[in-house]
Scaffold this motif. Sequence first.
Motif, PDB file in Angstrom:
ATOM      1  N   LEU A 153      42.103  54.344  29.267  1.00  0.00           N
ATOM      2  CA  LEU A 153      42.526  53.396  30.295  1.00  0.00           C
ATOM      3  C   LEU A 153      41.575  52.215  30.418  1.00  0.00           C
ATOM      4  CD1 LEU A 153      43.541  55.960  33.057  1.00  0.00           C
ATOM      5  CD2 LEU A 153      45.098  54.565  31.691  1.00  0.00           C
ATOM      6  N   LEU A 154      40.327  52.384  29.975  1.00  0.00           N
ATOM      7  CA  LEU A 154      39.369  51.280  30.044  1.00  0.00           C
ATOM      8  C   LEU A 154      39.705  50.167  29.067  1.00  0.00           C
ATOM      9  CD1 LEU A 154      36.002  53.154  30.569  1.00  0.00           C
ATOM     10  CD2 LEU A 154      36.951  51.393  32.039  1.00  0.00           C
ATOM     11  N   VAL A 155      40.624  50.407  28.149  1.00  0.00           N
ATOM     12  CA  VAL A 155      41.067  49.359  27.244  1.00  0.00           C
ATOM     13  C   VAL A 155      41.995  48.378  27.959  1.00  0.00           C
ATOM     14  CG1 VAL A 155      42.284  48.905  25.064  1.00  0.00           C
ATOM     15  CG2 VAL A 155      40.806  50.903  25.268  1.00  0.00           C
ATOM     16  N   VAL A 156      42.704  48.855  28.988  1.00  0.00           N
ATOM     17  CA  VAL A 156      43.729  48.012  29.624  1.00  0.00           C
ATOM     18  C   VAL A 156      43.437  47.669  31.080  1.00  0.00           C
ATOM     19  CG1 VAL A 156      45.544  48.833  28.073  1.00  0.00           C
ATOM     20  CG2 VAL A 156      45.111  50.066  30.203  1.00  0.00           C
ATOM     21  N   VAL A 157      42.832  48.578  31.834  1.00  0.00           N
ATOM     22  CA  VAL A 157      42.641  48.337  33.264  1.00  0.00           C
ATOM     23  C   VAL A 157      41.771  47.115  33.551  1.00  0.00           C
ATOM     24  CG1 VAL A 157      41.616  49.281  35.376  1.00  0.00           C
ATOM     25  CG2 VAL A 157      43.157  50.681  34.001  1.00  0.00           C
ATOM     26  N   PRO A 158      40.616  46.922  32.880  1.00  0.00           N
ATOM     27  CA  PRO A 158      39.831  45.711  33.163  1.00  0.00           C
ATOM     28  C   PRO A 158      40.603  44.426  32.883  1.00  0.00           C
ATOM     29  CG  PRO A 158      38.484  47.316  32.019  1.00  0.00           C
ATOM     30  CD  PRO A 158      39.883  47.832  31.976  1.00  0.00           C
ATOM     31  N   LEU A 159      41.444  44.408  31.861  1.00  0.00           N
ATOM     32  CA  LEU A 159      42.241  43.219  31.570  1.00  0.00           C
ATOM     33  C   LEU A 159      43.191  42.890  32.713  1.00  0.00           C
ATOM     34  CD1 LEU A 159      43.083  43.822  27.815  1.00  0.00           C
ATOM     35  CD2 LEU A 159      41.936  41.805  28.726  1.00  0.00           C
ATOM     36  N   LEU A 160      43.788  43.917  33.291  1.00  0.00           N
ATOM     37  CA  LEU A 160      44.699  43.697  34.410  1.00  0.00           C
ATOM     38  C   LEU A 160      43.936  43.320  35.676  1.00  0.00           C
ATOM     39  CD1 LEU A 160      47.123  46.714  33.832  1.00  0.00           C
ATOM     40  CD2 LEU A 160      47.530  44.315  33.253  1.00  0.00           C
ATOM     41  N   LEU A 161      42.824  44.001  35.918  1.00  0.00           N
ATOM     42  CA  LEU A 161      42.046  43.734  37.121  1.00  0.00           C
ATOM     43  C   LEU A 161      41.478  42.321  37.112  1.00  0.00           C
ATOM     44  CD1 LEU A 161      40.759  44.765  39.752  1.00  0.00           C
ATOM     45  CD2 LEU A 161      38.849  45.635  38.372  1.00  0.00           C
ATOM     46  N   ALA A 162      41.078  41.833  35.952  1.00  0.00           N
ATOM     47  CA  ALA A 162      40.471  40.504  35.861  1.00  0.00           C
ATOM     48  C   ALA A 162      41.434  39.393  36.245  1.00  0.00           C
ATOM     49  CB  ALA A 162      39.952  40.263  34.441  1.00  0.00           C
ATOM     50  N   ARG A 200      33.479  32.056  44.588  1.00  0.00           N
ATOM     51  CA  ARG A 200      32.171  31.445  44.791  1.00  0.00           C
ATOM     52  C   ARG A 200      31.066  32.249  44.096  1.00  0.00           C
ATOM     53  NH1 ARG A 200      33.114  30.793  51.294  1.00  0.00           N
ATOM     54  NH2 ARG A 200      34.831  29.282  51.176  1.00  0.00           N
ATOM     55  N   PRO A 201      29.941  31.611  43.811  1.00  0.00           N
ATOM     56  CA  PRO A 201      28.847  32.314  43.119  1.00  0.00           C
ATOM     57  C   PRO A 201      28.332  33.505  43.917  1.00  0.00           C
ATOM     58  CG  PRO A 201      28.516  29.942  43.047  1.00  0.00           C
ATOM     59  CD  PRO A 201      29.658  30.176  43.994  1.00  0.00           C
ATOM     60  N   ALA A 202      28.036  34.568  43.204  1.00  0.00           N
ATOM     61  CA  ALA A 202      27.498  35.771  43.847  1.00  0.00           C
ATOM     62  C   ALA A 202      26.025  35.579  44.171  1.00  0.00           C
ATOM     63  CB  ALA A 202      27.688  36.982  42.932  1.00  0.00           C
ATOM     64  N   THR A 203      25.586  36.181  45.245  1.00  0.00           N
ATOM     65  CA  THR A 203      24.178  36.115  45.621  1.00  0.00           C
ATOM     66  C   THR A 203      23.363  37.121  44.805  1.00  0.00           C
ATOM     67  OG1 THR A 203      24.450  37.770  47.364  1.00  0.00           O
ATOM     68  CG2 THR A 203      24.849  35.448  47.956  1.00  0.00           C
ATOM     69  N   TRP A 204      22.044  36.967  44.848  1.00  0.00           N
ATOM     70  CA  TRP A 204      21.194  37.849  44.061  1.00  0.00           C
ATOM     71  C   TRP A 204      21.261  39.284  44.559  1.00  0.00           C
ATOM     72  CZ3 TRP A 204      17.292  40.778  46.070  1.00  0.00           C
ATOM     73  CH2 TRP A 204      16.832  40.452  47.357  1.00  0.00           C
ATOM     74  N   ARG A 231      37.040  35.541  31.392  1.00  0.00           N
ATOM     75  CA  ARG A 231      37.215  34.207  30.822  1.00  0.00           C
ATOM     76  C   ARG A 231      38.655  33.961  30.399  1.00  0.00           C
ATOM     77  NH1 ARG A 231      35.261  31.146  33.068  1.00  0.00           N
ATOM     78  NH2 ARG A 231      35.592  29.588  31.424  1.00  0.00           N
ATOM     79  N   ILE A 232      39.386  35.018  30.060  1.00  0.00           N
ATOM     80  CA  ILE A 232      40.808  34.857  29.745  1.00  0.00           C
ATOM     81  C   ILE A 232      41.523  34.212  30.923  1.00  0.00           C
ATOM     82  CG2 ILE A 232      42.979  36.114  29.388  1.00  0.00           C
ATOM     83  CD1 ILE A 232      41.425  38.135  27.741  1.00  0.00           C
ATOM     84  N   HIS A 233      41.166  34.630  32.123  1.00  0.00           N
ATOM     85  CA  HIS A 233      41.820  34.142  33.335  1.00  0.00           C
ATOM     86  C   HIS A 233      41.057  32.988  33.992  1.00  0.00           C
ATOM     87  CE1 HIS A 233      44.645  37.481  33.203  1.00  0.00           C
ATOM     88  NE2 HIS A 233      43.637  38.282  32.986  1.00  0.00           N
ATOM     89  N   GLY A 234      40.017  32.483  33.321  1.00  0.00           N
ATOM     90  CA  GLY A 234      39.287  31.337  33.843  1.00  0.00           C
ATOM     91  C   GLY A 234      38.367  31.650  35.002  1.00  0.00           C
ATOM     92  N   VAL A 235      37.952  32.908  35.146  1.00  0.00           N
ATOM     93  CA  VAL A 235      37.058  33.302  36.232  1.00  0.00           C
ATOM     94  C   VAL A 235      35.608  33.162  35.766  1.00  0.00           C
ATOM     95  CG1 VAL A 235      36.395  35.155  37.806  1.00  0.00           C
ATOM     96  CG2 VAL A 235      38.780  34.916  37.104  1.00  0.00           C
ATOM     97  N   ALA A 236      34.785  32.555  36.580  1.00  0.00           N
ATOM     98  CA  ALA A 236      33.383  32.341  36.228  1.00  0.00           C
ATOM     99  C   ALA A 236      32.631  33.669  36.188  1.00  0.00           C
ATOM    100  CB  ALA A 236      32.724  31.396  37.227  1.00  0.00           C
ATOM    101  N   TRP A 237      31.711  33.793  35.237  1.00  0.00           N
ATOM    102  CA  TRP A 237      30.940  35.027  35.103  1.00  0.00           C
ATOM    103  C   TRP A 237      30.044  35.285  36.307  1.00  0.00           C
ATOM    104  CZ3 TRP A 237      29.423  33.460  29.482  1.00  0.00           C
ATOM    105  CH2 TRP A 237      30.470  33.799  28.622  1.00  0.00           C
ATOM    106  N   GLY A 238      29.578  34.240  36.943  1.00  0.00           N
ATOM    107  CA  GLY A 238      28.672  34.409  38.066  1.00  0.00           C
ATOM    108  C   GLY A 238      29.350  34.472  39.415  1.00  0.00           C
TER     109      GLY A 238
END
Length: 410
Positions: free
Chosen positions: A310-319, A14-18, A110-117
């Motif tokens: 590790l920042l090259v791979v960890v965000p890809l897995l976490l997303a 769901r959308p994140a609040t401000w 976006r690779i995994h179809g997750v909305a930016w907001g």
Amino acid sequence: MNTGKDALSGWLSRPATWHVWAVLGAVLLAAVVRVGLRGPDGGMDNAIVVGAAEAWLDGRSPYADRHFLYLPGAVLAALPQALLPQSVVRFLVPGGVTAALVVGWACALRIHGVAWGSRFAVIGLLALAVGFAPFGHLVELGNWTVASAAALPLALLLVCRGRWVAAGLVIGAAVAVKPLLAPVALLFVFARRWRGLAGAVLVPGAVSVGAALLMPDPTGFFTRTLPFLLRGDDRFVRLYEASPAAVLPRLGVPQGAASLLAVTAAAAGVWCAWRRWSCGGAGPLRVVETAVMLMLAAFLVSRPSYDHYLLVVVPLLLAGALMPGAVARGPWFWVALVPQVPGFSWPWLEPGTRRAFRDFVTLCVLALTVARSCVRTGGVMAGKFSPARGGGVAGAGLRSRVLTRTGRRG
């Protein structure tokens, strides 16, 4: 029936609040300002590249500094920083590094179809910034690893959309600055995407040759930097390396045995990546896990190999944590990240030069976790399409359509 995980995934989608956005903005801005106030040159590692650019402007060889480990194209890329005043660079560099990490995270989502907001997007980035030590280290150092951390998710996003040539150009541009993403070229080989592979190879080649011809020492990368990387005998650098070939000798293992173990582990990692790709399967996990496994295999054997890699791979897995079957849904992914929690004091590992032991644990556990997922998923996919499980001609046709969609053929 919805499970608890499904309910949690729905809440995170769901959308994140401000309020959450405000917290994230405050954390990222505070990190940039803190580094800018402390570092007069935009980060230690960034200063090495800027120093190389300044040496070139003065008519000297950028490769006189043996810690300048980049291709000639990085010298030209650093020229704007070399010409800007230090008062600007000291804030511009950490701000640019943070922005690039945000771009990489956005592409991974976006690779995994997750909305930016979504809540997951904001909370995930906040977790990386606050709970993952290499994030802060990369912002402080200003290391050009950030180019790879942003380029790889973008390239994989293009791959998932069938734009292999564009992906190859993105990888090539990143390699022209720093050759960290060179192992990803094997992904194009696995997929038989030769035009994309050509872009990944020709772009850095052309940029490097053109930049080298402008330097007083055109072959400096091959005569100075490459031998330094192959030997890995710099005592200062070795204290911060996380690869088995660097850490195990510090624990009493003979150097020859440690190097052999690292090479064997890297070869096994490449095989796991090939198996993950060759067994097919629709969806982005196939692309992400193959590329991540290739990068982790390289980190196991490369010299040097630092924590911020590790920042090259960890965000890809976490997303991909919201997707069933993702590596981030397993417990060992999180176990691997425990040594990277900032602020926790580990017995006998307080000095900065000893954090390589923690990085070694994270690297090895993460590599084993992804390798296990690659082999297990590959076995499951192979079983799904085997005649013994009722595949037959229909199963073969289904596999053909899946492989065509994901790009293995053609």
